[in-house]
Design an enzyme around this catalytic site. Structure first.
Site, PDB file in Angstrom:
ATOM      1  N   GLU A 144       0.739  -1.168  -0.027  1.00  0.00           N
ATOM      2  CA  GLU A 144       0.212   0.006  -0.004  1.00  0.00           C
ATOM      3  C   GLU A 144       0.966   1.291   0.040  1.00  0.00           C
ATOM      4  OE1 GLU A 144      -3.913  -1.696   2.518  1.00  0.00           O
ATOM      5  OE2 GLU A 144      -2.569  -0.177   3.350  1.00  0.00           O
TER       6      GLU A 144
ATOM      7  N   CYS B 143       3.295   8.512   0.733  1.00  0.00           N
ATOM      8  CA  CYS B 143       3.824   7.610   1.799  1.00  0.00           C
ATOM      9  C   CYS B 143       3.872   6.251   1.292  1.00  0.00           C
ATOM     10  CB  CYS B 143       2.905   7.793   2.797  1.00  0.00           C
ATOM     11  SG  CYS B 143       3.348   6.611   4.114  1.00  0.00           S
TER      12      CYS B 143
ATOM     13  N   CYS C  82       5.330  -6.622   7.964  1.00  0.00           N
ATOM     14  CA  CYS C  82       6.419  -6.284   8.438  1.00  0.00           C
ATOM     15  C   CYS C  82       7.175  -7.191   9.543  1.00  0.00           C
ATOM     16  CB  CYS C  82       6.268  -4.887   9.320  1.00  0.00           C
ATOM     17  SG  CYS C  82       7.610  -4.290  10.211  1.00  0.00           S
TER      18      CYS C  82
ATOM     19  N   CYS D  91       5.433  -4.562  16.142  1.00  0.00           N
ATOM     20  CA  CYS D  91       5.197  -3.607  17.108  1.00  0.00           C
ATOM     21  C   CYS D  91       3.622  -3.870  17.520  1.00  0.00           C
ATOM     22  CB  CYS D  91       5.389  -2.348  16.668  1.00  0.00           C
ATOM     23  SG  CYS D  91       7.135  -1.949  16.268  1.00  0.00           S
TER      24      CYS D  91
ATOM     25  N   CYS E 165       0.644  -1.580  15.886  1.00  0.00           N
ATOM     26  CA  CYS E 165       0.672  -1.369  14.525  1.00  0.00           C
ATOM     27  C   CYS E 165       0.044  -2.397  13.735  1.00  0.00           C
ATOM     28  CB  CYS E 165       2.278  -1.031  14.081  1.00  0.00           C
ATOM     29  SG  CYS E 165       2.391  -1.014  12.311  1.00  0.00           S
TER      30      CYS E 165
ATOM     31  N   ASN F  34      -3.718   5.526  16.137  1.00  0.00           N
ATOM     32  CA  ASN F  34      -4.816   5.446  15.153  1.00  0.00           C
ATOM     33  C   ASN F  34      -5.406   4.001  15.411  1.00  0.00           C
ATOM     34  OD1 ASN F  34      -4.651   7.859  13.554  1.00  0.00           O
ATOM     35  ND2 ASN F  34      -2.620   7.136  12.625  1.00  0.00           N
TER      36      ASN F  34
ATOM     37  N   CYS G 244      -1.139   6.314   9.661  1.00  0.00           N
ATOM     38  CA  CYS G 244       0.117   5.538  10.377  1.00  0.00           C
ATOM     39  C   CYS G 244      -0.493   4.271  10.919  1.00  0.00           C
ATOM     40  CB  CYS G 244       0.797   6.408  11.407  1.00  0.00           C
ATOM     41  SG  CYS G 244       1.625   7.801  10.909  1.00  0.00           S
TER      42      CYS G 244
HETATM   43  N1  SAH Z   1       8.595   0.664  10.071  1.00  0.00           N
HETATM   44  C1  SAH Z   1       8.921   2.095  10.215  1.00  0.00           C
HETATM   45  C2  SAH Z   1       8.069   2.773   9.180  1.00  0.00           C
HETATM   46  C3  SAH Z   1       6.580   2.602   9.116  1.00  0.00           C
HETATM   47  S1  SAH Z   1       5.543   2.919  10.539  1.00  0.00           S
HETATM   48  C4  SAH Z   1       8.615   2.890  11.606  1.00  0.00           C
HETATM   49  O1  SAH Z   1       8.252   1.805  12.342  1.00  0.00           O
HETATM   50  O2  SAH Z   1       9.229   3.880  11.733  1.00  0.00           O
HETATM   51  C5  SAH Z   1       5.286   4.588  10.518  1.00  0.00           C
HETATM   52  C6  SAH Z   1       4.893   5.396  11.714  1.00  0.00           C
HETATM   53  O3  SAH Z   1       3.602   5.057  12.339  1.00  0.00           O
HETATM   54  C7  SAH Z   1       5.835   4.719  12.836  1.00  0.00           C
HETATM   55  O4  SAH Z   1       6.477   5.874  13.608  1.00  0.00           O
HETATM   56  C8  SAH Z   1       4.966   3.874  13.589  1.00  0.00           C
HETATM   57  O5  SAH Z   1       5.350   3.552  14.933  1.00  0.00           O
HETATM   58  C9  SAH Z   1       3.694   4.496  13.660  1.00  0.00           C
HETATM   59  N2  SAH Z   1       2.397   3.769  13.953  1.00  0.00           N
HETATM   60  C10 SAH Z   1       2.519   2.488  13.684  1.00  0.00           C
HETATM   61  N3  SAH Z   1       1.022   2.273  14.197  1.00  0.00           N
HETATM   62  C11 SAH Z   1       0.667   3.143  14.555  1.00  0.00           C
HETATM   63  C12 SAH Z   1      -0.840   3.337  15.027  1.00  0.00           C
HETATM   64  N4  SAH Z   1      -1.770   2.436  15.127  1.00  0.00           N
HETATM   65  N5  SAH Z   1      -1.061   4.939  15.238  1.00  0.00           N
HETATM   66  C13 SAH Z   1      -0.388   5.838  15.243  1.00  0.00           C
HETATM   67  N6  SAH Z   1       0.980   5.482  14.932  1.00  0.00           N
HETATM   68  C14 SAH Z   1       1.230   4.260  14.578  1.00  0.00           C
HETATM   69 FE1  SF4 Z   2       6.914  -2.569  11.499  1.00  0.00          FE
HETATM   70 FE2  SF4 Z   2       4.630  -1.286  12.054  1.00  0.00          FE
HETATM   71 FE3  SF4 Z   2       6.765  -1.495  13.861  1.00  0.00          FE
HETATM   72 FE4  SF4 Z   2       6.906   0.178  11.852  1.00  0.00          FE
HETATM   73  S1  SF4 Z   2       5.724   0.539  13.399  1.00  0.00           S
HETATM   74  S2  SF4 Z   2       8.538  -1.594  12.446  1.00  0.00           S
HETATM   75  S3  SF4 Z   2       5.752  -1.004  10.171  1.00  0.00           S
HETATM   76  S4  SF4 Z   2       5.454  -3.187  13.133  1.00  0.00           S
END
Ligand code: SAH
Ligand code: SF4
Length: 372
Positions: free
Chosen positions: A120, A133, A140, A144, A147, A321, A364
């Site tokens: 995406e 973006c 991934c 996390c 996420c 989010n 995000c």
């Molecule tokens: N993997 C990379 C880039 C993709 S995530 C990283 O983790 O930086 C982009 C951003 O969105 C990151 O800062 C991540 O921590 C944040 N993010 C992930 N899940 C989220 C959520 N549910 N609500 C808000 N931010 C989130």
């Molecule tokens: Fe991967 Fe989501 Fe963690 Fe970014 S925030 S490293 S996309 S699991």
């Protein structure tokens, strides 16, 4: 074989509520497209495009300046050459492109790749710039807990052309020339520094004067914090902006929400970030998603301010989010404001980044291959 790029636009069927949008898509891969031609975006440098001599310049100009998505559009190439190219080389890395416009003007793009996997990107128009973006992986591996992409698990690394073509495809579907996209953020699906080589290839192509000719200041790579990747990026020096997803000032909290934190301590990550700053002199962005009762306490704001003292950094507080099944919830507005105020009092530049595209699952951390 014809490049079968199909394009569908669906108006968001979602309501305005942030969680009204989760229509689960069949998560398995779609059938492969059967297109086994070589990606025309692949050869490097662009001088090595498949034709000879000045014809390559013409092709590069069609691809990167005019945004052609079909060989047949390249009307100043001889027809026989076009047909030859068409047999061997594909322009689009996507078998299917679907767009999900959000009520706030952003558009989520769902791409089906030629092997049937999906990824995406999100188009984000602002008054003064147009941003895309993009993703670096299918799913991934970092996992996390907050996420949605992390919850999906890992599919595969995207190739360099698949990373780059997200920018070209989004520009095309938005009716823009590729170079009208001046800002790219690697903040979609995946951890870019766990797919270093392909990401570096795509970044070089974005910056290349014969390709997208972007400024490195307008390209941001966001990482969960992989020290060796950050150091390598500093040394190899494309000079892009770095965003670190820190999300906690202390290792104990960070380990609760970010599995890779068990491997890399904050001190080690911050050393690499300082090295990045020393090398590039670019202000680093610290991303901090506000999670209720997890990382939003006053003491954590103070500890964060201490941790960042002396670093030229800017803190982005990201309201969480929501997504279906998430094991955490977001901090309330009042808490976020209080946290921001504490950081400001300590002299740190802070912004609260209210996400866009929440209604179509494009914000995000919501990217998880769901339709709309
Ligand atoms: N993997 C990379 C880039 C993709 S995530 C990283 O983790 O930086 C982009 C951003 O969105 C990151 O800062 C991540 O921590 C944040 N993010 C992930 N899940 C989220 C959520 N549910 N609500 C808000 N931010 C989130
Ligand atoms: Fe991967 Fe989501 Fe963690 Fe970014 S925030 S490293 S996309 S699991």
């Amino acid at each position: 074989m014809k490049d079968e790029l199909r394009f569908e636009t669906q108006n968001s069927a979602a309501g305005s509520g942030p969680d009204a949008c989760y229509v689960p898509l069949n998560q398995g891969a779609a059938p492969p497209s059967g297109d086994e031609r070589r990606p025309v975006l692949l050869p490097e440098p662009p001088g090595e495009l498949p034709a000879r001599g000045y014809r390559n310049g013409q092709i590069a100009s069609w691809l990167y300046k005019k945004g052609a998505r079909e060989w047949s559009e390249m009307t100043d190439l001889p027809r026989r050459l076009r047909e030859e190219l068409e047999r061997e080389w594909r322009i689009s890395e996507f078998a299917l492109v679907q767009a999900f416009p959000s009520s706030d003007g952003s558009v989520k793009y769902l791409f089906t790749l030629h092997d049937g996997s999906r990824t995406e990107a999100v188009y984000l128009p602002y008054a003064d710039r147009k941003t895309v973006c993009i993703s670096s992986q299918v799913g991934c591996p970092a996992g996390c807990v907050f996420c949605a992409t992390g919850r999906m698990g890992f599919g595969r690394n995207l190739t360099g052309p698949e990373i780059l073509d997200q920018v070209l495809a989004v520009a095309h579907h938005q009716g823009l020339a590729p170079r009208e996209i001046r800002n790219v953020v690697l903040m979609g699906m995946g951890e870019p520094l766990l797919n270093y080589q392909n990401v570096a290839w795509a970044v070089r192509r974005m910056l290349n004067k014969n390709a997208l000719a972007m400024s490195p200041r307008r390209l941001t790579l966001s990482t969960v914090g992989i020290p060796r990747g950050i150091r390598r990026l500093a040394e190899e020096g494309p000079g892009v902006k770095l965003a670190l997803s820190l999300h906690a000032p202390d290792d104990e909290t960070r380990r609760r929400i970010i599995p890779t934190a068990h491997r890399y301590a904050i001190a080690e990550i911050m050393d690499a970030v300082r090295a990045y700053f020393d090398q590039t002199k670019r202000r680093v962005t610290i991303e901090y998603t506000m999670l209720r009762g997890v990382n939003d306490h006053d003491w954590q704001a103070r500890e964060l301010a201490t941790l960042l003292r002396g670093l030229v950094a800017h803190v982005n507080l990201i309201p969480f989010n929501p997504w279906e099944g998430a094991p955490v919830t977001g901090s309330g507005k009042k808490r976020i404001r209080r946290f921001a105020a504490l950081l400001e009092e300590a002299g740190l530049p802070v912004t609260v980044r209210w996400s866009r595209g929440v209604d179509v699952g494009a914000a995000c951390g919501q990217l998880a291959l769901k339709e709309g």
